[in-house]
Design a protein around this motif. Structure first.
Motif, short mmCIF file in Angstrom:
data_model
loop_
_atom_site.label_atom_id
_atom_site.label_comp_id
_atom_site.label_asym_id
_atom_site.label_seq_id
_atom_site.Cartn_x
_atom_site.Cartn_y
_atom_site.Cartn_z
N TYR A 27 37.41 36.70 42.30
CA TYR A 27 37.60 37.08 40.90
C TYR A 27 36.72 36.25 39.98
O TYR A 27 36.17 36.76 38.99
CB TYR A 27 39.07 36.94 40.49
CG TYR A 27 39.98 37.98 41.10
CD1 TYR A 27 39.60 39.31 41.21
CD2 TYR A 27 41.23 37.61 41.59
CE1 TYR A 27 40.44 40.25 41.79
CE2 TYR A 27 42.08 38.55 42.16
CZ TYR A 27 41.68 39.87 42.26
OH TYR A 27 42.51 40.80 42.83
N SER A 28 36.56 34.97 40.30
CA SER A 28 35.69 34.11 39.48
C SER A 28 34.25 34.59 39.55
O SER A 28 33.55 34.65 38.53
CB SER A 28 35.75 32.66 39.96
OG SER A 28 37.01 32.11 39.72
N LEU A 29 33.80 34.95 40.77
CA LEU A 29 32.43 35.45 40.92
C LEU A 29 32.26 36.77 40.16
O LEU A 29 31.27 36.97 39.46
CB LEU A 29 32.09 35.64 42.40
CG LEU A 29 31.95 34.36 43.22
CD1 LEU A 29 31.77 34.70 44.72
CD2 LEU A 29 30.80 33.51 42.72
N ARG A 30 33.24 37.67 40.31
CA ARG A 30 33.19 38.94 39.61
C ARG A 30 33.20 38.72 38.09
O ARG A 30 32.46 39.36 37.34
CB ARG A 30 34.37 39.84 39.97
CG ARG A 30 34.25 40.46 41.33
CD ARG A 30 35.44 41.38 41.57
NE ARG A 30 35.47 41.89 42.92
CZ ARG A 30 36.44 42.65 43.39
NH1 ARG A 30 37.46 42.98 42.61
NH2 ARG A 30 36.41 43.08 44.62
N GLU B 214 30.54 38.70 32.98
CA GLU B 214 30.13 37.99 31.76
C GLU B 214 28.61 38.07 31.58
O GLU B 214 28.12 38.28 30.47
CB GLU B 214 30.59 36.54 31.79
CG GLU B 214 32.08 36.39 31.53
CD GLU B 214 32.56 34.95 31.61
OE1 GLU B 214 31.74 34.04 31.88
OE2 GLU B 214 33.77 34.74 31.42
N ARG B 215 27.87 37.90 32.70
CA ARG B 215 26.41 38.03 32.61
C ARG B 215 26.04 39.46 32.20
O ARG B 215 25.16 39.67 31.37
CB ARG B 215 25.75 37.68 33.95
CG ARG B 215 25.66 36.19 34.22
CD ARG B 215 24.75 35.88 35.41
NE ARG B 215 25.21 36.44 36.67
CZ ARG B 215 26.13 35.88 37.47
NH1 ARG B 215 26.68 34.73 37.14
NH2 ARG B 215 26.48 36.46 38.60
N ARG B 216 26.75 40.42 32.80
CA ARG B 216 26.48 41.82 32.46
C ARG B 216 26.83 42.09 30.99
O ARG B 216 26.08 42.75 30.27
CB ARG B 216 27.29 42.75 33.36
CG ARG B 216 26.93 44.19 33.18
CD ARG B 216 27.51 45.04 34.27
NE ARG B 216 27.13 46.42 34.03
CZ ARG B 216 27.89 47.45 34.31
NH1 ARG B 216 29.07 47.27 34.87
NH2 ARG B 216 27.48 48.67 34.06
N ILE B 217 27.94 41.54 30.52
CA ILE B 217 28.32 41.68 29.11
C ILE B 217 27.25 41.07 28.22
O ILE B 217 26.85 41.67 27.20
CB ILE B 217 29.70 41.03 28.85
CG1 ILE B 217 30.80 41.90 29.44
CG2 ILE B 217 29.94 40.83 27.36
CD1 ILE B 217 32.19 41.25 29.44
N ASP B 218 26.75 39.89 28.60
CA ASP B 218 25.69 39.25 27.81
C ASP B 218 24.44 40.14 27.74
O ASP B 218 23.84 40.30 26.68
CB ASP B 218 25.33 37.88 28.40
CG ASP B 218 26.43 36.85 28.18
OD1 ASP B 218 27.29 37.07 27.31
OD2 ASP B 218 26.41 35.81 28.89
#
Length: 160
Positions: free
Chosen positions: A41-44, A49-53
């Motif tokens: 879950y942390s990796l996802r 978050e990177r994708r959101i950024d």
């Protein structure tokens, strides 16, 4: 807000032994599974978050592009309106100039027509005067000629 648990926190958690407690192997196995799931879950979550950024950056780029396009469209509309207004003013100016020129041509033609009429009238008057003078001259010649004929006849009679 307290710090969230990590997979390492769960793996390193130690529970003291107590009587009638849970089966240690099952608890360890469950904690290992929970730690793996939290790690996943942390990796996802990090990936999301990177994708959101990235998506937020794309949104900012699209918003900038939208603003630029709106500005460009607004400038194009203003430019088109200004050109249309300038063309209208130029057309109005050309029409006014054409009207003035047409009026001037009509006035000049009317003046030329009046001059021609006056000249024609003057020429007719001169013709009448010339005819009258010519008739008078012919009449004088005729009377002179008649008078000479009489004088000749008298001279011939006196010479006989």
């Amino acid at each position: 807000m307290p710090d969230l648990l990590t997979a390492r926190d769960i793996e390193s958690k130690y529970f003291p032994r107590a009587m009638r407690g849970y089966a240690i192997s099952e608890v360890d196995e469950f904690l290992d599974r929970v730690a793996e799931d939290i790690q996943e879950y942390s990796l996802r979550c990090a990936e999301l978050e990177r994708r959101i950024d990235r998506l937020e950056e794309q949104i900012r780029e699209y918003e900038n592009l939208k603003e630029t396009l709106q500005g460009t469209l607004l400038m194009a509309q203003k430019s088109a309106e200004a050109k249309e207004e300038a063309a209208s003013r130029q057309a109005e100016t050309l029409l006014n100039e054409a009207r003035l020129k047409a009026e001037q041509i009509v006035l000049e033609a009317s003046a030329a027509k009046d001059r021609e009429r006056r000249d024609l009238q003057r020429l007719r008057q001169m013709k009448q005067e010339f005819k009258a003078e010519f008739r008078a001259l012919l009449s004088r010649f005729a009377s002179l000629s008649d008078g000479e004929d009489e004088s000749l006849a008298e001279e011939e009679e006196s010479a006989r």
